[in-house]
Design a protein around this motif. Sequence first.
Motif, mmCIF file in Angstrom:
data_model
loop_
_atom_site.group_PDB
_atom_site.id
_atom_site.type_symbol
_atom_site.label_atom_id
_atom_site.label_comp_id
_atom_site.label_asym_id
_atom_site.label_seq_id
_atom_site.Cartn_x
_atom_site.Cartn_y
_atom_site.Cartn_z
ATOM 1 N N VAL A 177 0.814 -1.260 -0.023
ATOM 2 C CA VAL A 177 0.050 -0.122 -0.039
ATOM 3 C C VAL A 177 0.864 1.300 0.088
ATOM 4 C CG1 VAL A 177 -1.747 1.437 1.316
ATOM 5 C CG2 VAL A 177 -1.969 -1.136 1.211
ATOM 6 N N PRO A 178 0.829 2.120 -0.915
ATOM 7 C CA PRO A 178 1.479 3.572 -1.067
ATOM 8 C C PRO A 178 1.179 4.163 0.398
ATOM 9 C CG PRO A 178 -0.314 3.477 -2.538
ATOM 10 C CD PRO A 178 -0.203 2.249 -1.972
ATOM 11 N N ALA A 179 2.250 4.978 0.529
ATOM 12 C CA ALA A 179 2.108 5.796 1.775
ATOM 13 C C ALA A 179 0.735 6.747 1.668
ATOM 14 C CB ALA A 179 3.698 6.749 1.912
ATOM 15 N N PRO B 106 -13.506 3.929 5.735
ATOM 16 C CA PRO B 106 -14.819 3.415 5.103
ATOM 17 C C PRO B 106 -14.551 2.471 4.084
ATOM 18 C CG PRO B 106 -14.416 5.756 5.042
ATOM 19 C CD PRO B 106 -12.961 5.024 5.485
ATOM 20 N N PRO B 107 -15.853 1.878 3.806
ATOM 21 C CA PRO B 107 -15.941 0.836 2.716
ATOM 22 C C PRO B 107 -15.312 1.304 1.151
ATOM 23 C CG PRO B 107 -17.865 0.688 3.812
ATOM 24 C CD PRO B 107 -17.393 2.007 4.168
ATOM 25 N N ASP B 108 -15.323 2.477 0.856
ATOM 26 C CA ASP B 108 -14.925 2.718 -0.361
ATOM 27 C C ASP B 108 -13.376 3.081 -0.517
ATOM 28 O OD1 ASP B 108 -14.820 5.104 0.945
ATOM 29 O OD2 ASP B 108 -16.238 6.274 -0.398
ATOM 30 N N TRP B 109 -12.678 3.077 0.577
ATOM 31 C CA TRP B 109 -11.296 2.971 0.586
ATOM 32 C C TRP B 109 -10.730 2.167 -0.424
ATOM 33 C CZ3 TRP B 109 -9.273 7.008 3.697
ATOM 34 C CH2 TRP B 109 -7.989 7.155 3.783
ATOM 35 N N PRO B 110 -9.649 2.606 -1.249
ATOM 36 C CA PRO B 110 -9.215 1.781 -2.378
ATOM 37 C C PRO B 110 -8.458 0.553 -2.198
ATOM 38 C CG PRO B 110 -7.957 3.653 -2.309
ATOM 39 C CD PRO B 110 -9.151 3.660 -1.242
ATOM 40 N N TYR B 111 -7.987 0.291 -0.628
ATOM 41 C CA TYR B 111 -6.992 -0.764 -0.462
ATOM 42 C C TYR B 111 -7.711 -1.628 0.819
ATOM 43 C CZ TYR B 111 -3.606 1.198 -3.387
ATOM 44 O OH TYR B 111 -2.645 1.424 -4.399
#
Length: 781
Positions: free
Chosen positions: A489-491, A514-519
């Motif tokens: 995961v990038p910083a 939240p659920p829409d976080w990309p990772y």
Amino acid sequence: MRILRILGRLLLGLAFVALVVFVGGYYYLKNTTQPQTSGRLVLEGLSAPVEILRDAKGMVHVKAANEHDLFFGQAVAHAQDRLWQMEFQRRIGAGRLAEVLGEGAVPTDKFLRTLGVYRAAEQAYENLPPDLRAIVDAYTDGINAYLATNPPLPLEFKLLGFEPEPWTPADVLVWQKMMSYDLSGNYERELLRYRLLARGLSKERIEALLPGYPEDAPTIVRRTPEELLRPPEAPAPGGEAPTPAPTGAAWADELLAVARTLPSGLEASNNWVVGPERSTTGKPLLANDPHLGLSAPSIWMLMELESPTYHATGATFPGLPTVVIGKNDRVAWGVTNHAADVQDLYLLDEVEGGYRYKGEVRPYRIRRETIAVKGGQPVELEVRESVYGPVISDVVNAPKGQALALAWVSLEPSDETMAAFYGIGKATNWEEFTAALLHLKAPSQNFVYADVEGNIGYLAPGKIPVRKTGHSGKYPVPGTGEWDWMGFVPAEALPRAYNPPEGYIVTANNRSTPPDWPYVFTYEWAKPYRAERIEELLTAQPKLGPEDFMRIQNDEVSLLARAFRPVLARLEPKSARAAEWKKKLLAWDANETAASLEASVFQAWYAELARLPEAEVGEPYWNEPLYLLRALQEGDPACDARGMSCMEFAAEALDRALARLDALGGVVPWGQLHPAVFDHGVMTHQPQLRRFFDRQVAHGGDRYTVNMGAYDFATFRMNHGPSYREIVALGHPEQSYWIHPMGQSGNVLSPHYADLLPLWARGAYLPMGGENPVARLVLEP
């Protein structure tokens, strides 16, 4: 009569002699096991004098003219009060317990030698940049300089009949690795699921038994930043990763049992911070109470470290330099476990000559280890290393075709986590604080932050793998190269917040984003009860002061008990006594104080409810409240297998709970049934010495209360809890407080071995930084 008088005098004389011998032996041991804490001590390796000050409670303040001498002096202070603990810790990490404890420690040594934790610590030291290596060297030199004075040794060395060897830098870094192991336990959950597959359970049933984090439960970060809403570099498409069921469950059971013999820190922790608009002081307030395994001595030692370029106060780990949790002159921080999934198990496709990886046969790298055994023959161990990591299934001689390799970021040869904790101790603002934390590799932690300018923040750093779509990290996957990590995961996508509009930040091992976080960081979040309760208390009044934070840290209202109230309301008791207790429990406020009788009955009932799927899962207790609630409210195959409805099972469970309490002496206050137990670890296995070293005290709460009291269902004894409490009022050092259980000293004959335990148990605090010193030791070059 004369003979009786003579015998009486003889027995009285013998008793007097025995008393003299006992008292004399006690004072001899006391005088020969306690360190020098005042006067002067000449040590080779210092460039200038160092002061070690101790107050009446043993709180330590180390003052030095430069950082080298500061961390050298910290090492001396640690060794004076915790030398046995430090010895035990480095032996755990090195897999060298059997050398001093005998054959019983061989399985643990085999497991840790197979993991290669000590080898990873050696590699990490070799790859450290010069400034970090200098810190480790200064600390190592301080321990060795102290040992060179031939100091009094703690009683454990005398009882076990050996003396400590000189320390190496790897002995320091290995405990950092072991703390990462304690707090990165996802592979155990993979093993658990793998074991359930072996018992014939489907993945669908396993997911029902191990439900995920509720969608409507609180997250630490409440909104996804706009720049992260765009899709990241998408993981490569693919179906669900296959996980063939293992052949037989016995070896998986055995491997999981060995893993569980090691310490675990995944139970819980709380931290929170409020901004100046919510504080009675006009500056931020910060609180932290990490929940770890309870032990004698405490896992922490409280210190203030001061030099012209480093001044930090807080909780330190004996065996490691710097302050881990605490404050400096400008900022404060608290830490809880993020529990990010940084471990995976890979099923290797074994063939002649090695294993198949990316279409070719790879030979294993062989590492040979010899485990010395006190009173026995050495044990020779052959460790197989794959491209992923060590083959841990070899620890229990798994059958052919069942090779499981462990991939774990902490086994990589480079690790600058030390830079993170060193850097935050020197940070003066949010930018410096976050820059330092980005050096942290593992374990990923939730850091809350506050500064004297009125800012608050949150960051969860760490080297967290990105997995291919279809690879959840919940189950072992084929180690053919198809399911390798895609990167990290990038910083900029790590969970973070800065001065959120709510004016507060809460973390309690709950879901971070939240659920829409990309990772995806993990699926193993803690249940939301503690986070919900802390938010409930923080928002119940417009402004809070340090005393309010103390009250919140000691809160024992159980949202678990509240959650099960609807089940209780529907329950049809089987006996008059059960009906009476149903009425009492429904009227109860769910406050699980040590004096509560209702808490004893509720927790005994909950323990019986946790037996619901025992035939299916092969474990006596299944502590998954979200599964149990759904089962009791909607029905479940485990009830069908018992030939009854789930509500009938719940009713019978209440009668069984009351019968169990009767067998244990009746319905007694929760604190009496549920003591916090501080086991020594080594001497616990010596029955004649256990009561001398171990301690226990009444405690309330449960696994899900803010004042956490996780316990063993089989005994009700509390084995995890608040290992340290701190409350920091930024800009108001006189209103900052700390406490930890047991005491500052690990020497059982010291007055500071357990003098803080009564304070901790009743929720009291001491001024952070200590009070007026009563002992002054000057270390001279």
